[in-house]
Design a protein around this motif. Structure first.
Motif, PDB file in Angstrom:
ATOM      1  N   ASP A 206       0.809  -1.222   0.000  1.00  0.00           N
ATOM      2  CA  ASP A 206       0.000   0.000   0.000  1.00  0.00           C
ATOM      3  C   ASP A 206       0.839   1.267   0.000  1.00  0.00           C
ATOM      4  O   ASP A 206       0.335   2.351  -0.297  1.00  0.00           O
ATOM      5  CB  ASP A 206      -0.924   0.019   1.227  1.00  0.00           C
TER       6      ASP A 206
ATOM      7  N   LEU B  14       3.238   7.828  -1.034  1.00  0.00           N
ATOM      8  CA  LEU B  14       1.809   7.698  -1.301  1.00  0.00           C
ATOM      9  C   LEU B  14       1.277   6.499  -0.524  1.00  0.00           C
ATOM     10  O   LEU B  14       1.924   5.455  -0.456  1.00  0.00           O
ATOM     11  CB  LEU B  14       1.564   7.496  -2.806  1.00  0.00           C
ATOM     12  N   ASN B  15       0.106   6.636   0.091  1.00  0.00           N
ATOM     13  CA  ASN B  15      -0.535   5.564   0.860  1.00  0.00           C
ATOM     14  C   ASN B  15      -1.835   5.174   0.169  1.00  0.00           C
ATOM     15  O   ASN B  15      -2.773   5.978   0.087  1.00  0.00           O
ATOM     16  CB  ASN B  15      -0.806   6.042   2.292  1.00  0.00           C
ATOM     17  N   ARG B  16      -1.906   3.954  -0.355  1.00  0.00           N
ATOM     18  CA  ARG B  16      -3.109   3.502  -1.055  1.00  0.00           C
ATOM     19  C   ARG B  16      -4.153   2.914  -0.103  1.00  0.00           C
ATOM     20  O   ARG B  16      -5.266   2.606  -0.520  1.00  0.00           O
ATOM     21  CB  ARG B  16      -2.734   2.485  -2.130  1.00  0.00           C
ATOM     22  N   ASP B  17      -3.797   2.749   1.175  1.00  0.00           N
ATOM     23  CA  ASP B  17      -4.760   2.261   2.152  1.00  0.00           C
ATOM     24  C   ASP B  17      -5.684   3.416   2.568  1.00  0.00           C
ATOM     25  O   ASP B  17      -5.326   4.589   2.477  1.00  0.00           O
ATOM     26  CB  ASP B  17      -4.022   1.711   3.374  1.00  0.00           C
ATOM     27  N   SER B  18      -6.871   3.064   3.011  1.00  0.00           N
ATOM     28  CA  SER B  18      -7.833   4.103   3.405  1.00  0.00           C
ATOM     29  C   SER B  18      -7.495   4.728   4.746  1.00  0.00           C
ATOM     30  O   SER B  18      -7.992   5.807   5.071  1.00  0.00           O
ATOM     31  CB  SER B  18      -9.249   3.517   3.455  1.00  0.00           C
TER      32      SER B  18
ATOM     33  N   THR C 144      -2.011   9.930   3.005  1.00  0.00           N
ATOM     34  CA  THR C 144      -3.190   9.325   2.380  1.00  0.00           C
ATOM     35  C   THR C 144      -2.891   9.081   0.886  1.00  0.00           C
ATOM     36  O   THR C 144      -1.731   9.038   0.464  1.00  0.00           O
ATOM     37  CB  THR C 144      -4.409  10.242   2.519  1.00  0.00           C
ATOM     38  N   ASN C 145      -3.965   8.955   0.114  1.00  0.00           N
ATOM     39  CA  ASN C 145      -3.821   8.644  -1.312  1.00  0.00           C
ATOM     40  C   ASN C 145      -3.525   9.911  -2.122  1.00  0.00           C
ATOM     41  O   ASN C 145      -4.109  10.136  -3.184  1.00  0.00           O
ATOM     42  CB  ASN C 145      -5.096   7.969  -1.821  1.00  0.00           C
ATOM     43  N   ASN C 146      -2.650  10.748  -1.605  1.00  0.00           N
ATOM     44  CA  ASN C 146      -2.127  11.925  -2.299  1.00  0.00           C
ATOM     45  C   ASN C 146      -0.623  11.955  -2.087  1.00  0.00           C
ATOM     46  O   ASN C 146      -0.141  11.640  -0.990  1.00  0.00           O
ATOM     47  CB  ASN C 146      -2.753  13.219  -1.764  1.00  0.00           C
ATOM     48  N   TRP C 147       0.110  12.329  -3.148  1.00  0.00           N
ATOM     49  CA  TRP C 147       1.565  12.317  -3.023  1.00  0.00           C
ATOM     50  C   TRP C 147       2.013  13.338  -1.981  1.00  0.00           C
ATOM     51  O   TRP C 147       1.607  14.494  -1.999  1.00  0.00           O
ATOM     52  CB  TRP C 147       2.218  12.656  -4.358  1.00  0.00           C
TER      53      TRP C 147
END
Length: 877
Positions: free
Chosen positions: A781, A803-807, A834-837
């Motif tokens: 993730d 980047l974190n692909r987990d919620s 979160t899901n942002n660089w």
């Protein structure tokens, strides 16, 4: 006697530009600049002719006129007035002992639709044109345009004279204004050089049989030196030889129809002779032989021919590869094709077979040819394309670009069916495959209710119950209605521009139409735009992709083509013939079974034939060596068909892998399939250090008997893998899983990590081999990137992107270490990733000192699972 006009023209030629200014070895035989050749002052050049007829009316004015931009102040001009014109020079006696070259100047002014060109026409005694060569067409030119035609060699035995012509044609609309002018016409003869081999198509299976012959005629010197050079596929010189020619004096009888010189004269035509050379070719491959004539004035002529020496290779009797000769000019006879095609690794050939009543001999040749190919396991596909010339379509000329649907479905069948009946009756017992139109003709794919139309057409064509398969052209980019049942058996798929190997794979992976075989084309890159290595690699990728992704039959498009062919326009081999032949011969009749992970990361594809023999195609954009045990009888075949035995080091084969694919034959099938069947159940290891992580390895026995043995999993330094030895016993075909645990050291690097599994297997004899796999260390993730750049003021800027692909958001602290005790570690913190660089930047002074050095980034999770990611990067500008 020389008549007055001819004598005047001859004197004019003497003051013209010398041949040495035009061509180093040319002898001028005609020159006209329109300055003085008007004895009767009628503004028409003496001995010139004009042809009248449809679209060439009398009222189009053609005359000599003063023009200060012309060579001698005058030119011949055709003034457009709603028509065209055809203007011809005096006829000049020529001989087949020479080649001929024409130079002239043309100018177009004010034309909107009309065009003009210059031709050299070779005629018989009655001025009937037997051969001709033309310049490009010109419309409006920016001043005078220089034209060069030739050298041209005469081939027709009845040619006696040459004529230079300017043709002016009207376009789709007439021009009432504008003009075309002609000036500075120069016709010269050149020594004729004819270089050939003792093969009609220059393809050999024994290098000792190659003989190159140079025939010369019309040369000025009696004993010039002929220089031969042997070049490889990359045009590097391998060998050479120089032979002095013993020339003999020749004479030529001038033609009675010559308007330039009295025909009663017989004059010396120079010297002629021939010599041969057997190039010292030591191995199979593609070669060129350059032949040049050297005299006291230097190198005057040179000629290049290509030669292919092909190794013996067995092609499967029902292979997938073929050549499409439909819609292509075929420079070889059926007799020559019968000798060539079995040497090219093919099992199929497409031929245009629609001949007329006046071509009975061609019908006999087709029957014999199909029988000869059948005896050599080559299937013929009969292509119904352009009808024969003697077929009457209501007195109308059939357009060259007329589609097969236009011909067969938009014209009453009573017109064309009788012509085809004879063809189908004679060939359908020998030809089982029939195609409507050439490969690029997709007219039936766009035809309303094509299924009904083709069914009715099929009933007409094969109404006597012949057992045949019928196909038609189809565009790759058109959606295929898979739910509708087709009334044809195969679709020849094509695209413009041609598809790449990757694109072929994508389209072939789409669902096929039920009951319809998919035939595809392999189309090489243009020779003028790409180098040999790029074109060869692309050709291999197209062939491999079509093979892997299920193309039923794979045809080389336009095999006889100077630009994209496997052979030249004249029927000699191109530099892609051997790569095609090697791949087609070795891949025919095989099935794709997968690919191996190699220790050096080289790409590869595995194929198995019906006998269980395994072949690997391997390549790498960056040359490197791959070292692993492959079997007992390994041979490596390059694209030129040359076979070598690889070196063995520590009981492992050493493969020199390059960007051009190589074919590895003789691989042990059981070991290969056991490699393919061995895998780790879990491919990801959490980046939690000094903690045991459970995993399993799946084993597969591909031997035909029960086996026993051990497997040792070898990881990077510091990894603890328990147990260090895994014992197994497996029945034939059995799969089994064996557990093991991994503990990562504190400094384990995140990302894809290679591991090796060393096998010792006891079957009918002991085997030792290794399997290579990767495990991903870290969290799937979390994405982490590190880039470097040197600023103008010498500061090294290091950019970190996460980047974190987990919620679930997570926090990290980051430490960047640079080499050198004086450089302290730098620290950053990432909050709620979160899901942002998330981007962080580190700076180092005197950054040039760190170029080429390695940076270590350590990222530690705060709270939660306490994951740790270690990442290394090399400093670049």
């Amino acid at each position: 006697m020389i008549n007055a006009t001819a004598w005047f023209l001859l004197c004019t030629a003497l003051v013209a530009p010398t041949s040495e200014q035009r061509h180093i070895d040319a002898v001028q035989i005609f020159y006209c600049d329109f300055s003085e050749n008007d004895v009767n002052f009628d503004k028409w050049p003496d001995e010139w002719r004009r042809t009248y007829g449809p679209n060439m009316p009398h009222y189009v004015e053609v005359e000599m006129q003063d023009d200060e931009t012309a060579i001698k102040g005058r030119c011949l001009t055709a003034k457009l007035n709603g028509g065209g014109a055809l203007i011809s020079s005096p006829s000049v006696a020529i001989s087949d002992n020479f080649g001929y070259v024409v130079e002239a100047r043309i100018r177009g002014q004010g034309s909107q639709h009309s065009r003009a060109q210059v031709r050299i026409e070779f005629c018989d005694e009655n001025r009937n044109v037997l051969e001709s060569t033309s310049s490009d067409w010109y419309q409006n030119t920016d001043g005078w345009q220089k034209i060069h035609i030739g050298p041209v060699n005469v081939t027709h035995p009845d040619v006696r004279v040459a004529i230079v012509t300017m043709a002016v044609e009207e376009g789709g609309h007439v021009d009432l204004q504008g003009s075309f002018s002609l000036d500075d016409i120069w016709l010269a003869r050149l020594p004729r050089m004819y270089v050939h081999t003792n093969s009609p198509f220059n393809v050999y299976d024994d290098p000792k049989n190659v003989v190159v012959t140079c025939e010369l005629s019309g040369i000025r010197e009696q004993d010039p030196f002929i220089h031969f050079e042997l070049l490889d596929a990359s045009s590097h010189k391998l060998d050479g030889n120089t032979i002095q020619l013993a020339g003999k004096l020749i004479h030529e009888k001038l033609s009675k129809s010559s308007e330039f010189i009295d025909s009663s004269v017989e004059r010396p035509a120079g010297y002629a002779g021939a010599t041969s050379w057997q190039p010292p070719i030591k191995q199979y491959g593609f070669y060129r032989v350059k032949v040049s004539m050297q005299t006291a004035r230097g190198t005057l002529k040179d000629h290049m021919i290509s030669i292919a020496v092909v190794p013996p290779m067995q092609t499967a009797s029902r292979g997938e590869f073929g050549w499409s000769l439909a819609g292509d000019d075929i420079p070889l006879s059926f007799e020559q094709l019968n000798l060539l095609l079995p040497r090219t690794g093919i099992s199929w050939v497409k031929l245009p077979v629609w001949y007329g009543e006046s071509e009975a001999e061609r019908g006999e040749q087709l029957v014999l040819f199909t029988e000869q190919l059948a005896a050599k396991d080559i299937d013929v596909v009969g292509v119904l394309d352009h009808p024969p010339e003697d077929l009457d379509f209501f007195g109308k000329e059939i357009p060259a670009d007329a589609s097969i649907a236009d011909l067969l479905s938009n014209v009453d069948s009573s017109v064309w069916l009788p012509s085809l009946d004879g063809v189908l009756t004679r060939l359908s017992l020998r030809v089982r495959w029939w195609q409507l139109g050439v490969d690029s003709d997709t007219s039936y794919a766009h035809f309303p209710n094509a299924e009904k139309e083709v069914r009715e057409l099929r009933e007409k064509l094969f109404r006597f119950g012949q057992d045949v398969s019928l196909g038609l052209g189809w565009p790759w980019l058109e959606a295929v209605p898979t739910e509708r049942r087709a009334t044809w058996d195969f679709q020849q798929l094509s695209a413009s521009p041609p598809l790449t190997g990757d694109e072929l794979a994508t389209y072939l992976d789409l669902p096929p139409r039920k009951g319809v075989a998919r035939w595809t084309l392999v189309e090489p890159l243009p020779r003028s735009d790409y180098d040999l290595e790029t074109r060869t690699h692309d050709l291999m990728q197209q062939m491999i992709s079509a093979k892997i992704h299920g193309a039923t039959t794979i045809f080389a498009a336009k095999p006889f083509d100077d630009e994209v062919g496997l052979m030249s326009d004249t029927g000699t081999p191109s530099d892609l013939l051997l790569p095609w032949r090697t791949a087609a011969s070795l891949l025919s009749g095989t099935r794709y079974i997968g690919s191996l992970q190699l220790p050096g990361g080289s790409e590869n594809r595995l194929f198995e034939d019906k006998h269980g023999t395994v072949l690997m195609v391997v390549w790498n954009r960056q040359p490197r060596q791959e070292t692993l045990n492959l079997g007992d009888n390994i041979q490596v075949v390059d694209v030129w068909g040359r076979s070598t035995t690889p070196l063995i080091k520590n009981n492992r084969h050493v493969l020199d892998v390059t960007s051009l694919p190589k074919f590895v034959t003789g691989m042990n099938a059981a070991i290969t399939k056991m490699r393919l069947g061995s895998r780790f159940i879990e491919t990801n290891i959490p980046s939690v250090f000094e903690m045991s992580h459970p995993n399993s390895i799946e084993l597969y026995n591909a031997f035909e008997q029960g086996i026993g043995g051990t497997a040792r999993i070898v990881g990077p330094e510091g990894w603890q893998i328990v147990p260090d030895r895994i014992d197994f016993k497996l029945a034939a075909g059995e799969k089994a899983k064996r557990p093991f645990h991994i503990t990562l050291p504190f400094d384990a690097i995140s990302g894809e990590t290679p591991l090796r599994v060393d096998f010792e297997v006891n079957a009918e004899k002991p085997y030792h081999f290794s399997v290579y796999r990767t495990l991903n260390v870290g969290d799937k993730d979390i994405e982490l990137e590190l880039t470097t750049r040197l600023s103008d003021d010498g500061i090294l800027v290091v950019e970190q992107r996460m980047l974190n692909r987990d919620s679930k958001p997570v926090d990290f602290k980051c430490f960047l270490y640079a080499p050198g005790s004086e450089r302290r570690r730098q620290r950053m913190q990432v909050f709620q990733l979160t899901n942002n660089w998330d981007i962080k930047t580190y700076n180092y002074s005197h950054g040039e000192d760190l170029l080429g050095e390695e940076l270590l980034l350590r990222v530690e999770e705060l709270g939660g699972e306490r994951r740790v990611l270690n990442h290394r990067a090399i400093v670049e500008e």
